[in-house]
Design a protein around this motif. Structure first.
Motif, short mmCIF file in Angstrom:
data_model
loop_
_atom_site.label_atom_id
_atom_site.label_comp_id
_atom_site.label_asym_id
_atom_site.label_seq_id
_atom_site.Cartn_x
_atom_site.Cartn_y
_atom_site.Cartn_z
N GLU A 182 18.17 3.32 8.34
CA GLU A 182 17.05 3.15 7.41
C GLU A 182 15.83 2.62 8.15
O GLU A 182 15.94 1.68 8.95
CB GLU A 182 17.43 2.20 6.28
CG GLU A 182 16.40 2.15 5.16
CD GLU A 182 16.93 1.54 3.88
OE1 GLU A 182 16.12 1.30 2.97
OE2 GLU A 182 18.16 1.31 3.80
N PHE A 183 14.69 3.23 7.90
CA PHE A 183 13.43 2.87 8.54
C PHE A 183 12.40 2.51 7.48
O PHE A 183 12.41 3.05 6.38
CB PHE A 183 12.86 4.05 9.34
CG PHE A 183 13.38 4.18 10.74
CD1 PHE A 183 12.50 4.18 11.82
CD2 PHE A 183 14.74 4.32 11.01
CE1 PHE A 183 12.95 4.32 13.12
CE2 PHE A 183 15.20 4.47 12.30
CZ PHE A 183 14.31 4.46 13.37
N THR A 184 11.48 1.61 7.84
CA THR A 184 10.23 1.41 7.09
C THR A 184 9.09 1.85 7.99
O THR A 184 9.06 1.47 9.17
CB THR A 184 10.05 -0.06 6.69
OG1 THR A 184 11.17 -0.48 5.90
CG2 THR A 184 8.77 -0.24 5.88
N ILE A 185 8.15 2.64 7.46
CA ILE A 185 7.03 3.16 8.23
C ILE A 185 5.75 2.59 7.63
O ILE A 185 5.52 2.72 6.43
CB ILE A 185 7.00 4.70 8.20
CG1 ILE A 185 8.35 5.27 8.64
CG2 ILE A 185 5.88 5.23 9.09
CD1 ILE A 185 8.52 6.73 8.34
N TYR A 186 4.95 1.95 8.49
CA TYR A 186 3.74 1.26 8.01
C TYR A 186 2.54 2.19 8.17
O TYR A 186 2.23 2.63 9.27
CB TYR A 186 3.57 -0.05 8.75
CG TYR A 186 4.73 -0.99 8.44
CD1 TYR A 186 4.71 -1.77 7.30
CD2 TYR A 186 5.85 -1.02 9.25
CE1 TYR A 186 5.78 -2.60 6.98
CE2 TYR A 186 6.94 -1.83 8.93
CZ TYR A 186 6.90 -2.61 7.79
OH TYR A 186 7.97 -3.40 7.47
N GLY A 208 0.80 -1.22 0.00
CA GLY A 208 0.00 0.00 0.00
C GLY A 208 0.83 1.26 0.00
O GLY A 208 1.67 1.48 -0.87
N ILE A 209 0.61 2.11 1.01
CA ILE A 209 1.29 3.41 1.08
C ILE A 209 2.42 3.41 2.09
O ILE A 209 2.85 4.47 2.56
CB ILE A 209 0.28 4.54 1.40
CG1 ILE A 209 -0.42 4.30 2.75
CG2 ILE A 209 -0.73 4.69 0.28
CD1 ILE A 209 -1.25 5.51 3.19
N ASP A 210 2.92 2.24 2.47
CA ASP A 210 4.06 2.18 3.39
C ASP A 210 5.24 2.94 2.80
O ASP A 210 5.42 3.02 1.58
CB ASP A 210 4.46 0.73 3.67
CG ASP A 210 3.36 -0.04 4.39
OD1 ASP A 210 2.50 0.61 5.02
OD2 ASP A 210 3.38 -1.29 4.34
N VAL A 211 6.07 3.49 3.68
CA VAL A 211 7.17 4.38 3.29
C VAL A 211 8.49 3.81 3.77
O VAL A 211 8.57 3.20 4.84
CB VAL A 211 6.94 5.78 3.90
CG1 VAL A 211 8.20 6.62 3.88
CG2 VAL A 211 5.80 6.49 3.18
N GLN A 212 9.54 4.01 2.98
CA GLN A 212 10.88 3.73 3.47
C GLN A 212 11.69 5.02 3.37
O GLN A 212 11.47 5.85 2.49
CB GLN A 212 11.55 2.62 2.66
CG GLN A 212 11.79 2.94 1.20
CD GLN A 212 12.36 1.75 0.46
OE1 GLN A 212 12.34 0.61 0.94
NE2 GLN A 212 12.88 1.98 -0.75
#
Length: 262
Positions: A251-255, A20-24
C-alpha cells in the motif's frame, strides 16, 4: 569505496497526514527487476544535480536501474470518498542521490499506464507518462509464491514482456552491499522521485509506504524495448538481471500535485 550500511530504522517514519488531492492505492503483483550497468550509459540522462548511487559489482563501479511493474488497485483519494480505479503501470527508474539534500531517491525515465486517467499526470502535470495496454497473468501457489508471473505491455513508448517464477528456494543477490538490509533499503525505500517534465522542467513528487516485503524470484524472460532503445541494457543482457523481486500486494500514499523544482 565500500557501500555504506543502511538500516530501515533510519528511513521508516509515520505516514504524513494526507490532504487535498493526495492518493492512496494498493499495488498488486509488485515486481522490481533490477539491472547493473555502466554509469557512462546514464551520463546524458541524469542531470548534474544528481549523482548515481553506484555499487561495486563484478569488479567495476556499476549503476543500478529497475523496471517496476504492478497493478494499481483501489486507487482513490486518500482524503475524500471517491471512486476506486484499477490500472496496470510500469515505472522505469534509476537510483540516484540528490546532491542538494543528500537524500537517496530515484530518477524516473518514465512510466506507462493503462487508464484514461493518464490525461491528468501527462497533460495537467506534464509527467513523462505514456499510454499502454497491459496484460497480467499471475498465479500463486498455496505458500504465496508465484508459480507463474507474466506481464505484457503494448505501448508506442515502451513495449514490454516479463515472465517470472518463484519458489521458497530462490536466493537473494545483494552483491555490492554490506548486507541484505542495506540492499533492501536502497531498492525498496526511496520516497522521492525526480524526472524531466514533458516541458523540460525538473519535477518531483513524494510517496509514503511502510517497509515492503519483497522476496526473490527467477527471471524466465524479459524484453523491455525502452532499455534497448536508450542503449542502457541490450535485449540479450536483459535476460541476466542483477535481481528480480516480487511482493503480492502493498500500500502506497502518493502526495499530489507534483512540484516543479526551481
Amino acid at each position: 569505496m565500500a557501500f555504506p550500511k543502511l538500516q530501515f530504522k533510519d528511513f521508516l517514519h509515520s505516514r504524513p497526514k494526507p490532504k487535498g488531492i493526495d492518493v492512496q492505492c494498493k499495488l498488486q503483483h509488485f515486481a522490481i527487476i533490477t539491472y547493473a550497468l555502466d554509469p557512462i550509459r546514464l551520463n546524458a540522462i541524469i542531470p548534474p544535480r544528481f549523482k548515481l548511487d553506484t555499487i561495486e559489482y563484478q569488479g567495476k563501479e556499476q549503476a543500478l536501474m529497475s523496471v517496476v511493474p504492478f497493478i494499481d488497485v483501489d486507487f482513490s483519494s486518500a482524503v475524500f470518498p471517491f471512486p476506486n480505479f484499477s490500472m496496470g503501470q510500469t515505472n522505469y527508474r534509476v537510483y540516484v542521490i540528490d546532491q542538494h539534500t543528500q537524500e537517496r531517491c530515484v530518477w524516473f525515465l518514465g512510466t506507462t499506464l493503462d487508464s484514461w486517467t493518464l490525461i491528468v499526470p501527462r497533460h495537467l502535470w506534464q509527467l513523462p507518462w505514456h499510454s499502454a495496454v497491459f496484460n497480467f497473468d499471475c498465479h500463486q501457489d498455496e505458500h504465496g509464491n508465484y508459480s507463474h508471473y507474466k506481464m505484457q505491455t503494448q505501448s508506442a513508448w515502451a513495449n514490454a514482456e516479463l515472465q517470472l517464477t518463484q519458489s521458497k528456494n530462490d536466493q537473494w543477490n545483494y552483491t555490492g552491499f554490506p548486507d541484505l538490509e542495506s540492499h533492501l533499503v536502497y531498492l525498496t525505500h526511496p520516497l522521492a522521485g525526480f524526472y524531466h517534465r514533458r516541458d523540460g522542467q525538473l519535477g518531483t513528487y513524494r510517496v509514503w509506504h511502510d517497509r515492503l516485503r519483497l522476496k526473490p524470484a527467477q527471471l524466465l524472460h524479459a524484453k523491455f524495448d525502452l532499455l534497448d532503445r536508450l542503449n542502457l541494457v541490450s535485449f540479450e543482457d536483459q535476460l541476466n538481471p542483477y535481481s528480480a523481486l516480487i511482493e503480492p500486494i502493498n500500500e502506497f500514499t502518493i502526495y499530489l500535485p507534483p512540484q516543479i523544482v526551481r
